[in-house]
Every structure is written in structure tokens, then in C-alpha cells.
Scaffold this active site. Sequence first.
Site, mmCIF file in Angstrom:
data_model
loop_
_atom_site.group_PDB
_atom_site.id
_atom_site.type_symbol
_atom_site.label_atom_id
_atom_site.label_comp_id
_atom_site.label_asym_id
_atom_site.label_seq_id
_atom_site.Cartn_x
_atom_site.Cartn_y
_atom_site.Cartn_z
ATOM 1 C CB VAL A 145 -0.948 0.031 1.216
ATOM 2 C CG1 VAL A 145 -1.938 -1.112 1.136
ATOM 3 C CG2 VAL A 145 -0.174 -0.025 2.528
ATOM 4 C CB ALA A 148 9.371 4.785 2.128
ATOM 5 C CB ALA A 151 10.364 -0.056 5.353
ATOM 6 C CB VAL A 153 3.245 -0.082 4.536
ATOM 7 C CG1 VAL A 153 2.069 -0.439 5.447
ATOM 8 C CG2 VAL A 153 4.254 0.774 5.282
ATOM 9 C CG ASP A 296 11.567 11.712 7.776
ATOM 10 O OD1 ASP A 296 11.648 12.780 7.125
ATOM 11 O OD2 ASP A 296 11.551 10.591 7.229
#
Length: 445
Positions: A145, A148, A151, A153, A296
Site C-alpha cells: 500500500v 519508501a 521499507a 507497507v 522526519d
Amino acid sequence: MARDQWKDLGARATEAWDQTRSMGKGAPRVARVVSAGLGLLATVRWYRLRAAAAGTETLGLGEDAHRALSARVRELCVELRGGVLKLGQIASSRPDLVGPIWAAELATLQDRVPAVDGAAIVARIEEELGQTVLDAFARFDAEAVAAASLAQVHRAELSDGRTVAIKVQVPGIDDIIAADVAALRLLAGVLGDVLPIDVTMIADELERALVEELDYRAEAAAATAFAADCAGTVLFVPAVVPERSTARVLTTDFVDGARLTDALAAASTAERTRIVTALCDGLARQVFRTGRVHGDPHPGNFLVARDGRIAVLDFGCTLTLTAAERTGYARLLAALATGDRATALAILTTLGFGGEPEALGAMAGMITDVLRPGVSADAIDWEAQGRAMAVEIARRARAAGVTIPRSFVLLGRVLGTMSGLVAAYKPPIQLHAIIAPHVAAALRG
């Protein structure tokens, strides 16, 4: 830049390239990143030589050149991923520094990155949890979904019907990050002649921050702490699922919401103002009250839920301010607001800033210009003022040998990211009115 300077630049670029031969295991990755960096520098050189030939060098690169360069950088970020992609994401959140062309081009890096092969991700999950995905979850969506730099998700469902988001660390990212930091250090001398930034400092900070981001156990603990800090506000943190989380896999509640920039683009002026105000208020609360600061806060780390609340994601990079630092920064703002320059300089020294007093005072005054009472964010020329401030601060820091404490290096990045958001949407808010109550609380102790 004169021709002899370009020759010197080329010589040092060759030296940087030669050093990659002794990098060992990460040499191929280092060489790849260095090669990409030198290629970009060669392109910039070509544009500048062409501008010089046309007699327009003093005006800087034209819009067409910036569009071409930013597009190439975006392609390289996606291609190289790792720390390079992370830097691109950070830059995309600073339109006040990189300009609207670059910010718009790099914005797609925030959470729209090509996903890693699903089989590799499933293997990583099963290795970490010690059981198959089908045993660990009642349902698992193989399609990511969000993806980055470090990682991606996936959505899943627990046996009790609870919908969760599984953040999975990209396999092999440890070695990639180490190689990217090494490449940045090799390029530091070359880039220093082109960009008004300390590339070595950026490499050091990037290495420290990314090492922290690779430990999901620390992130889970930080997320839990931030969740408590958000109580009573419109911000919230998705709950962690400890039994499905490890050092490289982090499972939390799934948030059904819109990406922050999408929500802001579709929102009315009133709703946009509410959202930006909530984010600025949340950051001020972190800096002056709790001392736990999200390190961040780019737009990809916020979702606007259907009920209007704002979910805060990704706690791999955080900053902890001591009570003394929180009070110090509050006293600094108060002194600058009242024009008490002597007190401001003394506080800067206490906080760990060093250098020539005149330069320190001027820098501090520039930072707080936009926080004056009565100044509305929608009336500020953020691009011109932000760019001028950044360039002037960098110039004065180099000229006067100003040193900046580590806490402010990251805090400056956080403040810059949020100011970039305000710059992009220009809500009719007064930042002073939002921040003042939190500053007052810090002064009361």
C-alpha cells in the site's frame, strides 16, 4: 566557475572515483552512487558553460535546465533507493530551499516509490516472525500500500478481524545505507564547490539517523510514547501490535485515510487551515513541552483519517530535547521577540552554538522573523525569504566558523520541513499565536 576551477574539480572527482576501489564489499554500490553524482555534476557543468557562452551565467540556470536536472535526480533516487532516495524525500519537503520546480518533481518520492518484489518481503516477514504469513495473519495483501526508501507497507488482518499495517524492512538495506554514506563522503569535496552545504555533516547525520531507523523495536517504543503525548489533540499514533513486531517488522493498526498532500489539495480553505494549524501546534508541543520530536515530518508520514483526525506515522527518526534545551529554546525566542540581543547570544552559547557573536545574533534574528506577532503565514514570501535565509545562514556560518549543536541540526531539518508545508499552502494563520502558549509553558517549567 572558471576553467581552471573546473579542472581542479575534475581532478578531485577522479580521486573520489579511485577511492571506491578499496571499499571492499560495498564497492560496487559506492562506485554506482559516485558515478551518478559525477554524472550530475558534469551535466550542471555543461549547463553553466552554455549559460556562460550565452552571457547569462550570472542569472543562474534556467527553468528548462532545472526541470531536466530535477527529473534526472528523481529517476536516480528511484533507481538507487536506499539513502539516496531518503535524501530526495527530505529535499522534496523543502520548497523554500530547493524551489517549486525541484519540490514538485521530487514530491512523488514521498510515498510513491516502486515496491520491492513481494516474494522477498514475504520471506523477510516469515524469517522475522518465525512462522508463515498465513499462520501469522488471517489475510495478507501481497501488493504494497506504500513503499519508501527503507521499507514498504502491506495491509493484513489478524485472526480477531483487526486490520493492520505491516511495515517491512527492505532486505539488504543495511549494506546499501553504509555504501551510500561512504559515497556521499567521497563526493563531499566535489559537491562542496557546487552546493552551499556541508555535505560531510549531512553524511554523518544521515548515517546516524538511518541506523536508528533500521531498528523497529526502538521505533515501536517511540510510537507508544508519542501516542501518549498526542492524547487530547487531533493527532494520533496507530497502536503497535507487539506480538507481530520485531527488529525488522513493525505491525500497527491500519489507518484508512488520505495522504496529507492529497487531503490538503482537496480541502476547503477552512479545513486546510485546521490541518496545518494542528500540525504546527503538534510540533510546538513536542519541542517545548514533551521534548520528544518527530525527526522526519514530511507529508508522506501523515494521513488524514475519515473522522478528521491526523495520523502520525514513522518514528524511526526522533529527537529528544532535555528540559534545559526546551527551556533554552523558549528563552531564546522570548529574548529575540523582545529585542534582547545580549540575552539571546548568551542563551545560544549555553545551547552549544559557537562562533563570532555578530554572526550568531544575525542568524538567530533571521530564523525568528516569521514568528513575529501579527505576521500572517499567507502574507510571507516563503520562497524568497526562505531561500535568502538559508543561503545567508550558510554563508555566515562558513565565514565566521559558526558551530551548531547536534540537537539543532535535526531540529532545523524538522522546522524546515514544516515551514516548507506552510510555504506551499500559505494558510491564514499566525505562527506566533500557535507557538506562544507552548513557549510560555516551557518558560514556566
